[in-house]
Design a protein around this motif. Sequence first.
Motif, PDB file in Angstrom:
ATOM      1  N   THR A 122      39.487  41.224  43.482  1.00 60.49           N
ATOM      2  CA  THR A 122      38.848  40.095  42.810  1.00 60.49           C
ATOM      3  C   THR A 122      39.555  38.795  43.170  1.00 60.49           C
ATOM      4  O   THR A 122      38.918  37.764  43.404  1.00 60.49           O
TER       5      THR A 122
ATOM      6  N   ALA B 105      32.715  33.095  39.998  1.00 59.52           N
ATOM      7  CA  ALA B 105      32.474  32.670  38.619  1.00 59.52           C
ATOM      8  C   ALA B 105      31.055  33.024  38.196  1.00 59.52           C
ATOM      9  O   ALA B 105      30.823  33.490  37.080  1.00 59.52           O
TER      10      ALA B 105
ATOM     11  N   GLY C  84      30.483  36.393  37.059  1.00 60.50           N
ATOM     12  CA  GLY C  84      31.020  36.727  35.750  1.00 60.50           C
ATOM     13  C   GLY C  84      32.526  36.915  35.713  1.00 60.50           C
ATOM     14  O   GLY C  84      33.068  37.293  34.689  1.00 60.50           O
ATOM     15  N   TYR C  85      33.203  36.679  36.821  1.00 60.10           N
ATOM     16  CA  TYR C  85      34.661  36.797  36.803  1.00 60.10           C
ATOM     17  C   TYR C  85      35.274  35.507  36.263  1.00 60.10           C
ATOM     18  O   TYR C  85      34.785  34.421  36.537  1.00 60.10           O
ATOM     19  N   ASP C  86      36.355  35.670  35.512  1.00 60.68           N
ATOM     20  CA  ASP C  86      37.061  34.509  34.969  1.00 60.68           C
ATOM     21  C   ASP C  86      38.034  34.003  36.037  1.00 60.68           C
ATOM     22  O   ASP C  86      39.119  34.560  36.224  1.00 60.68           O
TER      23      ASP C  86
ATOM     24  N   THR D 280      39.584  30.576  24.665  1.00 63.74           N
ATOM     25  CA  THR D 280      40.736  30.400  25.555  1.00 63.74           C
ATOM     26  C   THR D 280      40.955  28.930  25.896  1.00 63.74           C
ATOM     27  O   THR D 280      42.040  28.528  26.268  1.00 63.74           O
TER      28      THR D 280
ATOM     29  N   ARG E  29      42.836  25.627  36.745  1.00 67.86           N
ATOM     30  CA  ARG E  29      41.501  25.064  36.957  1.00 67.86           C
ATOM     31  C   ARG E  29      41.488  24.056  38.102  1.00 67.86           C
ATOM     32  O   ARG E  29      40.457  23.503  38.436  1.00 67.86           O
TER      33      ARG E  29
ATOM     34  N   LEU F 120      41.513  32.709  34.885  1.00 72.04           N
ATOM     35  CA  LEU F 120      42.338  33.814  34.398  1.00 72.04           C
ATOM     36  C   LEU F 120      42.959  34.573  35.568  1.00 72.04           C
ATOM     37  O   LEU F 120      44.153  34.889  35.550  1.00 72.04           O
ATOM     38  N   HIS F 121      42.162  34.824  36.613  1.00 72.24           N
ATOM     39  CA  HIS F 121      42.713  35.545  37.763  1.00 72.24           C
ATOM     40  C   HIS F 121      43.785  34.727  38.465  1.00 72.24           C
ATOM     41  O   HIS F 121      44.793  35.266  38.900  1.00 72.24           O
TER      42      HIS F 121
ATOM     43  N   ARG G 222      34.929  27.734  24.333  1.00 70.65           N
ATOM     44  CA  ARG G 222      35.455  29.087  24.495  1.00 70.65           C
ATOM     45  C   ARG G 222      36.847  29.149  23.864  1.00 70.65           C
ATOM     46  O   ARG G 222      37.604  28.184  23.975  1.00 70.65           O
TER      47      ARG G 222
END
Lengths: 360, 379
Positions: free
Chosen positions: A205, A217, A220-222, B14, A125, A225-226, B12
């Motif tokens: 992505t 984001a 809708g992509y995380d 996660t 993050r 996570l990527h 969430r």
Amino acid sequence: LNPRGWTTKQQLERGLALGALILVVVWPAAGLSAYWSHQILIETFFYGIAASSLIFLSAYGGMVSLAQTALFGIAGVIIGNLATTGGPGGTSKGLHLGWDPTVALIVAVVMTTAIGLLFGAVAARSAGIYFLMITLTYSVIATYALGQVTKISGFSGIGGINRYTPGWIGNIIDHPNRLYYVALGVAIAVYVLIRYLVRTPFGLTLQGVRDDPVRMASLGYDVPLHRTMAFGFSAFLASLGGILYVWWSGQIAPGNVDLPETINLLVMAVIGGLVRIEGAWLGAFAFIVIQNYVRDFKVPGLSFGGTLFGGSFNTIIGIIFVAIVLVSPDGLLGLWGRLFPGARSGWRRLARATTVEPAK
Amino acid sequence: MSVALHWFRTQRPTILIPKLVAFGLIVFGLLYVLSIATIPGVDGSTSWRTTTFGSAIHDPSSFLRVVLDSITFAGALFIVASGFALIFGLMRVVNMAHGSFYLLAGYIAYEIQQAMTGQGFSLDGSQVNTWEWLVPLLVAAPCIAVVGLVIQQAFLRWNQGQELRQALITIGISVIIADQIIAHFPRAASNGTQRFGGNAVDLTWPGWTDRFVNLHVGGVQYSLARLVMLAIGVGVGVGLWLWLYRTKTGMVIRAGVDDEKMTSALGINIQKTFAIAFVIGSALAALGAVVWASQSNIAQGTDGQWLLNSLVVVIVGGMGSIFGAAAGAILYAFVLNFSASYLPTTGSDCCTQYSPIFTFVLIALVLAFRPQGLFGRGG
């Protein structure tokens, strides 16, 4: 595969790459300098793999990671603990579990990838320059952890790992050419794998995340996570490099993953260019040639005549590094690219991805 | 209760699971130190909860001593890390050479102290008076301030805004400085084997600090030198606060942190402000080095250690805030000291130090809750 359709730059690059590939394949078979094949070229292969994991993250994820050397070393320490048995000359530290080397190899790769996923999840993050800072702390922490957790390594590290290679590779101490070809094969496989991965939906992505995380984001992509997955993949690559390293050198110690070593890997990646995968092996090759031939060179006034620390290698490499960052931050490949008209600088993209907007 | 339930439902999965794990770990850690830990049995038997001091309830004075160790170490951490945070907060320059500044300052101060006392290698507290500690500091700090200023003007000024490039440049400079320190320091040792090579040396506190004071709390006798160190740290903190929040220069710096272009457009010479911040930030590395090298030592490799310390403090506390640096320094110091004193010590594992792993746990915990650090703004 029609060379007539390529640009001049592509023709030159692909021609040179093919020539270099043929040269390194026939090198040991043709009986050329064993010093080069068993020192310089083989080091180029596995440090290049480690550097490619760094460049993969920076070029396609916009994340400059300094944790790759730590992951490289962690893989080496894990396989050292799992595969060795102590035994003759077994004064070195480690758990000496004596597993089958093939199983140890797989477990080391899987565990290092898992540690990479954990590292990535913690840092995912944060972006840009924060990512650089966080991964640098991983690297330094890993060095101290290996040094101070005496059961698994300690400051002296683990030795004799090159005696425990899988049966399908065989004895690499008496037949170093085997390790040479294994390292070459893995390096080529890593290159092909990265080139393949960046064309998959995941790779595309990831490049979107690099260029504009906010937009990705909102599509809708995380994003975390990527980033985490990319970091895990780079840990997988680094673990391959680390295992080849311990098979080559036979030992692994905290000194192999400390801050100077971390910076060395960064230097390789920057010399090659942080924006193209090919730069990994080019930078590793340039670094290792400098290391082997400039090691004992003394700059008057900047070095002293002690026996242990003679020469001023680190000063020279530091000056070269600063010069490259000042002149061409995208490294030798950036310089090369600028010889041709219409070149686009990948550095701009990377610099934008690592720029922190001031807090509003 | 309903607020807690609402919070719980809106997380969430996660993110929620790591947060719950983190919370559990913190609670367990506190309980462990407070009451779970025990001392070895009379027959020397050990278990997973055996520690040197036992629990805080069992041995409050040892607990208090570890707390004091943590707070005083936080003073030294804050001095060094606040310099790093000041430079980062204003200019967004991650000065990777901060650790090298620290080490160089330590060696310079050591040479001056040796030259003043003329004693050679290791000194006893009684051989050093206040001036012989202050003068090395007053020489080393301006030296490092000049080094910082030159590096900023020559290498960083013209590519302001290119953060990655600036970080890479300072990494390169740190490599060069580290190598040159090995080549040229320490010089003062009379014994030939100890000259050069970046060998370990230490500064010496003035003699009057070399005693223990009775704190009248739980019968604790505590080192005066460490209390002086804490006082210097608090002094730096108060000084920085007064400077940043009560003077015009400080106001300009805070404006520059918020919006560099706007500040510049108002006719303020932001380049001059950058130079001042770099001078002060570098000098703080030097001050921290003199303080902590008097308590501990410096050697080749200390630069990496203190770069790590600065980074952890800034990552934990929040990027580029003085309050963040103070909070980060205190948390980090507590984690380091408590993981060294309150971890299970069992026979076969006697010499293992797990504090680096706990440093990682601290970073992971803080970033799980607040990616921008405790006092950081934005993401």
